[in-house]
Design a protein around this motif. Structure first.
Motif, PDB file in Angstrom:
ATOM      1  N   ILE B  85       0.886  -1.169   0.000  1.00 11.91           N
ATOM      2  CA  ILE B  85       0.000   0.000   0.000  1.00 11.91           C
ATOM      3  C   ILE B  85       0.916   1.209   0.000  1.00 11.91           C
ATOM      4  N   THR B  86       1.147   1.779  -1.177  1.00 11.10           N
ATOM      5  CA  THR B  86       2.150   2.838  -1.309  1.00 11.10           C
ATOM      6  C   THR B  86       1.557   4.079  -1.965  1.00 11.10           C
ATOM      7  N   ASN B  87       2.375   5.135  -2.046  1.00  6.54           N
ATOM      8  CA  ASN B  87       1.895   6.354  -2.699  1.00  6.54           C
ATOM      9  C   ASN B  87       2.049   6.290  -4.218  1.00  6.54           C
ATOM     10  N   ASP B  88       2.513   5.155  -4.735  1.00 14.05           N
ATOM     11  CA  ASP B  88       2.592   4.977  -6.189  1.00 14.05           C
ATOM     12  C   ASP B  88       1.945   3.640  -6.553  1.00 14.05           C
ATOM     13  N   PRO B  89       0.623   3.560  -6.380  1.00 16.62           N
ATOM     14  CA  PRO B  89      -0.058   2.268  -6.520  1.00 16.62           C
ATOM     15  C   PRO B  89      -0.043   1.711  -7.940  1.00 16.62           C
ATOM     16  N   VAL B  90       0.048   2.583  -8.950  1.00 14.27           N
ATOM     17  CA  VAL B  90       0.064   2.078 -10.327  1.00 14.27           C
ATOM     18  C   VAL B  90       1.355   1.304 -10.561  1.00 14.27           C
ATOM     19  N   ALA B  91       2.485   1.919 -10.188  1.00 11.53           N
ATOM     20  CA  ALA B  91       3.783   1.271 -10.386  1.00 11.53           C
ATOM     21  C   ALA B  91       3.858  -0.032  -9.599  1.00 11.53           C
ATOM     22  N   ASN B  92       3.229  -0.053  -8.438  1.00  7.21           N
ATOM     23  CA  ASN B  92       3.303  -1.244  -7.590  1.00  7.21           C
ATOM     24  C   ASN B  92       2.149  -2.220  -7.817  1.00  7.21           C
ATOM     25  N   ARG B  93       1.353  -1.959  -8.872  1.00  8.66           N
ATOM     26  CA  ARG B  93       0.264  -2.866  -9.255  1.00  8.66           C
ATOM     27  C   ARG B  93      -0.646  -3.170  -8.070  1.00  8.66           C
ATOM     28  N   GLU B  94      -1.080  -2.127  -7.379  1.00  9.37           N
ATOM     29  CA  GLU B  94      -1.920  -2.328  -6.199  1.00  9.37           C
ATOM     30  C   GLU B  94      -3.396  -2.417  -6.582  1.00  9.37           C
ATOM     31  N   ASN B  95      -4.079  -3.390  -5.997  1.00 13.79           N
ATOM     32  CA  ASN B  95      -5.492  -3.608  -6.299  1.00 13.79           C
ATOM     33  C   ASN B  95      -6.380  -2.642  -5.537  1.00 13.79           C
ATOM     34  N   VAL B  96      -7.339  -2.071  -6.254  1.00 16.82           N
ATOM     35  CA  VAL B  96      -8.271  -1.116  -5.654  1.00 16.82           C
ATOM     36  C   VAL B  96      -9.686  -1.683  -5.750  1.00 16.82           C
ATOM     37  N   LEU B 114     -15.811   5.131 -15.811  1.00 18.56           N
ATOM     38  CA  LEU B 114     -15.085   4.586 -16.968  1.00 18.56           C
ATOM     39  C   LEU B 114     -13.889   5.450 -17.332  1.00 18.56           C
ATOM     40  N   LYS B 115     -13.985   6.734 -17.001  1.00 20.92           N
ATOM     41  CA  LYS B 115     -12.894   7.660 -17.362  1.00 20.92           C
ATOM     42  C   LYS B 115     -11.733   7.613 -16.376  1.00 20.92           C
ATOM     43  N   LEU B 116     -11.904   6.925 -15.252  1.00 21.75           N
ATOM     44  CA  LEU B 116     -10.801   6.857 -14.284  1.00 21.75           C
ATOM     45  C   LEU B 116      -9.582   6.248 -14.969  1.00 21.75           C
ATOM     46  N   SER B 117      -8.433   6.895 -14.801  1.00 18.77           N
ATOM     47  CA  SER B 117      -7.244   6.453 -15.531  1.00 18.77           C
ATOM     48  C   SER B 117      -6.444   5.405 -14.775  1.00 18.77           C
ATOM     49  N   TYR B 118      -6.846   5.096 -13.553  1.00 25.35           N
ATOM     50  CA  TYR B 118      -6.174   4.012 -12.831  1.00 25.35           C
ATOM     51  C   TYR B 118      -6.402   2.733 -13.635  1.00 25.35           C
ATOM     52  N   PRO B 119      -5.358   1.890 -13.809  1.00 26.78           N
ATOM     53  CA  PRO B 119      -5.519   0.703 -14.662  1.00 26.78           C
ATOM     54  C   PRO B 119      -6.752  -0.112 -14.258  1.00 26.78           C
ATOM     55  N   HIS B 120      -7.671  -0.255 -15.196  1.00 34.52           N
ATOM     56  CA  HIS B 120      -8.928  -0.936 -14.872  1.00 34.52           C
ATOM     57  C   HIS B 120      -8.713  -2.393 -14.490  1.00 34.52           C
ATOM     58  N   GLU B 121      -7.624  -2.992 -14.988  1.00 35.32           N
ATOM     59  CA  GLU B 121      -7.401  -4.403 -14.647  1.00 35.32           C
ATOM     60  C   GLU B 121      -6.981  -4.569 -13.190  1.00 35.32           C
ATOM     61  N   LEU B 122      -6.764  -3.448 -12.489  1.00 30.98           N
ATOM     62  CA  LEU B 122      -6.459  -3.519 -11.055  1.00 30.98           C
ATOM     63  C   LEU B 122      -7.662  -3.103 -10.211  1.00 30.98           C
ATOM     64  N   ILE B 123      -8.775  -2.802 -10.878  1.00 28.81           N
ATOM     65  CA  ILE B 123      -9.961  -2.308 -10.155  1.00 28.81           C
ATOM     66  C   ILE B 123     -11.055  -3.370 -10.094  1.00 28.81           C
ATOM     67  N   LEU B 227      -8.307  10.486 -10.024  1.00 26.33           N
ATOM     68  CA  LEU B 227      -8.779  10.502  -8.635  1.00 26.33           C
ATOM     69  C   LEU B 227      -8.020   9.525  -7.731  1.00 26.33           C
ATOM     70  N   ILE B 228      -7.952   8.258  -8.138  1.00 28.59           N
ATOM     71  CA  ILE B 228      -7.341   7.246  -7.268  1.00 28.59           C
ATOM     72  C   ILE B 228      -5.859   7.537  -7.041  1.00 28.59           C
ATOM     73  N   GLN B 229      -5.136   7.804  -8.144  1.00 24.44           N
ATOM     74  CA  GLN B 229      -3.709   8.104  -8.010  1.00 24.44           C
ATOM     75  C   GLN B 229      -3.493   9.342  -7.137  1.00 24.44           C
ATOM     76  N   ASP B 230      -4.313  10.377  -7.360  1.00 26.70           N
ATOM     77  CA  ASP B 230      -4.138  11.635  -6.624  1.00 26.70           C
ATOM     78  C   ASP B 230      -4.349  11.435  -5.123  1.00 26.70           C
ATOM     79  N   LEU B 231      -5.430  10.742  -4.769  1.00 31.02           N
ATOM     80  CA  LEU B 231      -5.707  10.538  -3.345  1.00 31.02           C
ATOM     81  C   LEU B 231      -4.646   9.622  -2.734  1.00 31.02           C
ATOM     82  N   ALA B 232      -4.283   8.555  -3.457  1.00 30.39           N
ATOM     83  CA  ALA B 232      -3.312   7.597  -2.919  1.00 30.39           C
ATOM     84  C   ALA B 232      -1.930   8.222  -2.768  1.00 30.39           C
ATOM     85  N   SER B 233      -1.635   9.241  -3.593  1.00 32.37           N
ATOM     86  CA  SER B 233      -0.299   9.850  -3.532  1.00 32.37           C
ATOM     87  C   SER B 233      -0.026  10.453  -2.154  1.00 32.37           C
ATOM     88  N   HIS B 234      -1.093  10.735  -1.404  1.00 25.05           N
ATOM     89  CA  HIS B 234      -0.910  11.274  -0.049  1.00 25.05           C
ATOM     90  C   HIS B 234      -0.510  10.186   0.943  1.00 25.05           C
TER      91      HIS B 234
END
Lengths: 373, 373
Positions: B85-96, B114-123, B227-234
C-alpha cells in the motif's frame, strides 16, 4: 480471552504497544479435489461454483467442454436467493466458515476438527498465524496436516476450501515467561492484537454465501462432533458453549475438570459502576481478584445432568468457541481493538452485536474443552 | 450522508425502524475476458490468479494444458508478500476495490467511473442495491452498462471483476416526498441503514490482495480521471476530497457551484459539549441550523487557485468519495449503525478509525462533484 484466575496487579499498558504492525503476507488456498478425480460426488458438485471468479468459499468445478470449446462464459450470474441461516443448516446446505487464530498447532485441535460431523464440503477453514518463529512452525505443521486431508484424505473428510493468512505483528507480550503479576497489565495489549487478528481474518474470508461463522480457538481440543449442528439448532445470533479444561486432580488422585473461559458473563451493577468510574481508555477484565466485578459467570452455571440445551442470555462472550450468524458480522459487528464500553475483543464484540440489535446466548451445560498446558 | 443545509426539527426516531432486515440475495460476478480471447495482454495475465479458488478480486486464467492433462493442481499457494500500500499504486500494481451503495443508476456516475485512468485491470467494482422497485430498475441498468464494457468494451476499459449484492431492507424513510421538517428525524434511521449496507458490501468483497478501498457514492458524477492516483499519492489511512455541486445560479444567470458534503469536519468544543449532554442513543448531525455545532467544515475551506494537495486533519468524514487503506478496514474499522461517540455511519467510521490509530485527512481544494437533482 481465556486464562486461569489469579491475583495480579493492574498496570497501565503503553498505548504504543497496542499499535501493532498488521500486514497480511501470505494466503494459501487449497482446492478440494483435483478436477479429474473420479470420486467427485454429486452432493459436492451441487455446492461447487461453476465460475472461476466465485468467492474463495466456493470450490471450483470446471464445466465440461461443450462442442470442443471449454472455459467459463464471459458473464456469469449467481443467484443467492437460497442462502439461508436456519436451525437446520445441514438440510439447507448452509455454508459454515470456521475461523481460527493460531499461534501454536495442537494435534488435538486438528483431530477434533476432522471429527466434526457437519458436512465438510460445506465448511471453509480460515486461519491466521503470526509471522514469528512459533507461527512459522505452526504454519508448517498445519500445511502438512491439510495436505494429508485435502490431497489424500477420504472425500468426506475434505473441506470445501482452506485459507491461511500470515500476519506481521509485534508480539504484544515480550515473553510468555513474564511473571504472573504482569498478566493483567498485558491483557489489554494482547487482546487488542488478538482483536485485530480476528478482524483481518474475518474481513478477508467472509464471502457472499457464508451462512454461519464458527470462531474456534486453536487450543480447543474436544467438542461434541455435532458442535455446529447443536449450536445452530438454537438459531440465535451468537451462541456460546461452556469452555472447560480437563486436569489431573492431585487431591482426588483422578482426572477432573474445571471451568476455563471466564469471558462468558452476564453484567452486574458492580461492573457497570466500575466502568462508569474508569478513564475512557481503561478496560474491565474478568477473572482478576483485584477487579471484582460480581458478574454472573457462565463458567459457574454448569449443572451436571441438566439439559445441554439450556439457554442463558449473555452480555460478554469469549471466543474459544462461538457460533455467529453471518448477518451479524455483515451488519458490522467486529472485535474492537479499542475499549468499547470499557470492553475489548470478544467481550466488546458481544456489546457491539447488542448495539446492532443482536443478543448473545450461552449454553452453560454444553461443554467444550481447552488444552491443558 | 450529504444533504443540503436547511432548518429542520429534531424528532426521536423509533429504535424499531433502524432494525432493518438485511439479507444478501444476489451476487453477480463478471469475468474480465473470455479465456479464449486473443487480446489478452501480458499485463493482465500478470495480475490474473492461476487458481480457481482465488478470491473474487482476482480474475481467473486457466493455465495451459500440460501433457494433455489440464486443470488446476490440488494444492496451490499464493504468496502475497508483494501486496503493498504505497503512494505509487500504479507502479506497484496495487489492487483497488471501488465500493458503491446504489439506490439509483446515474449515467454520469458510470461515465465518470469509466474515465478513471487508474488501470482498470487492477480495479474491482462492488455494488449493493436495495431490493426495491427503484433498486431493481437500477440493477437492470447497471447490468446493461456492465455487459457493454465487460463483454464488448476495449480491453483497457474492462474492470478486473465486478460484484453486485442485492439487499433486502425495509426502506427507513417511507417516501422521498416527506416534508422537509422530517429530514433530520429521518437521518438516524437512514444513515443506520446506509451503514449496514456499507458493512455488508465491505465484509463480503474485501479480499486478501486488496490494497485500497475507494468509497464512491452513486451520485458522484464528476471527478478528475486521476482521482485514485491523486488521493493515494498522499499515502494517508483515510483521504477525502471536497464534494461540491454544480447548479444554475439564478441571480448570476450562470452556472455556479456550491459545497455539498458537510460530513467532512474538524471537531469543535461546542460539538463535544453538545455530545456530552446527549442521551447515549442520540447522534450529532452536521448541517442543521437548530443543532449548531460550530465544527470547522471542510466544505468551506476551499480556496480557489490554491494547491489541490493541501491537507487538513479531519475528525468526521463523508462517504461521497473516500479512499481508505485496506489495512484500516482489516483492523476492524467499519461503519457503525449505532451511535458511536454520538456519531454514525461515515462520521462514526472516522472516529472508529481514530480509535484504531488511523487519522483522516481532507483535501479541501481537491474537488469532486455531486449530481444535482
Amino acid at each position: 480471552m481465556a486464562r486461569p484466575l489469579g491475583p495480579v496487579r493492574l498496570r497501565r499498558t503503553s498505548p504504543g504497544t497496542i499499535i501493532v504492525g498488521l500486514c497480511l503476507v501470505l494466503v494459501i488456498l487449497y482446492l478440494l479435489v483435483s478436477p479429474s478425480a473420479p470420486d467427485f460426488s454429486a452432493a459436492r458438485k451441487a455446492t461447487a461454483a461453476l465460475h472461476p471468479l466465485s468467492p474463495p468459499t466456493s470450490p471450483f468445478r470446471k464445466s465440461s467442454a461443450v462442442g470442443g470449446k471449454s472455459g467459463p462464459p464471459p458473464v456469469t450470474r449467481y443467484n443467492l436467493n437460497n442462502v439461508t441461516i436456519t436451525n437446520d443448516p445441514v438440510a439447507n446446505r448452509e455454508n459454515v466458515l470456521v475461523l481460527t487464530p493460531m499461534a501454536r498447532f495442537y494435534q488435538g485441535y486438528w483431530d477434533n476438527l476432522l471429527k466434526l460431523s457437519y458436512p465438510h464440503e460445506l465448511i471453509t477453514l480460515g486461519f491466521i498465524l503470526p509471522k514469528t518463529k512459533e507461527g512459522n512452525a505452526a504454519t508448517i505443521e498445519l500445511q502438512k496436516q491439510i495436505a494429508k486431508i485435502q490431497k489424500h484424505g477420504l472425500e468426506k473428510e475434505r473441506f470445501k476450501s482452506i485459507i491461511i493468512l500470515r500476519q506481521d505483528i509485534d508480539p504484544p507480550i515480550p515473553s510468555q515467561d513474564e511473571s504472573e503479576r504482569h498478566k493483567m497489565a498485558n491483557q489489554k495489549a494482547r487482546r487488542a492484537a488478538m482483536a485485530k487478528a480476528r478482524n483481518s481474518l474475518l474481513f478477508t474470508t467472509l464471502g457472499p454465501d457464508t451462512s454461519w461463522v464458527l470462531w474456534l480457538d486453536a487450543d480447543i481440543i474436544e467438542t461434541p462432533p455435532t458442535l455446529i449442528q447443536d449450536l445452530a439448532s438454537h438459531s440465535k445470533p451468537l451462541t456460546v458453549p461452556n469452555c472447560f479444561q480437563r486436569f489431573y486432580n492431585d487431591e482426588k488422585k483422578a482426572m477432573d475438570e474445571r471451568p476455563y473461559d471466564f469471558n462468558n458473563w452476564q453484567d452486574s451493577p458492580t461492573a457497570q459502576e466500575l466502568a462508569s468510574k474508569m478513564g475512557k481508555d481503561d478496560i474491565l477484565l474478568e477473572g482478576y481478584a483485584d477487579m471484582a466485578t460480581y458478574r454472573a459467570l457462565m463458567a459457574y452455571m454448569y449443572e451436571a445432568g441438566a439439559d445441554i440445551h439450556t439457554e442463558v442470555p449473555l452480555d460478554g462472550v469469549g471466543g474459544t468457541a462461538l457460533l455467529v450468524k453471518a448477518e451479524v458480522h455483515r451488519d458490522g459487528a467486529m472485535f474492537p481493538a479499542f475499549p468499547f464500553y470499557h470492553l475489548i475483543e470478544t467481550e466488546g464484540f458481544a456489546k457491539m452485536a447488542k448495539r446492532l440489535g443482536w443478543q448473545a446466548t450461552g449454553l452453560p451445560n454444553y461443554k467444550v474443552y481447552h488444552y491443558n498446558e
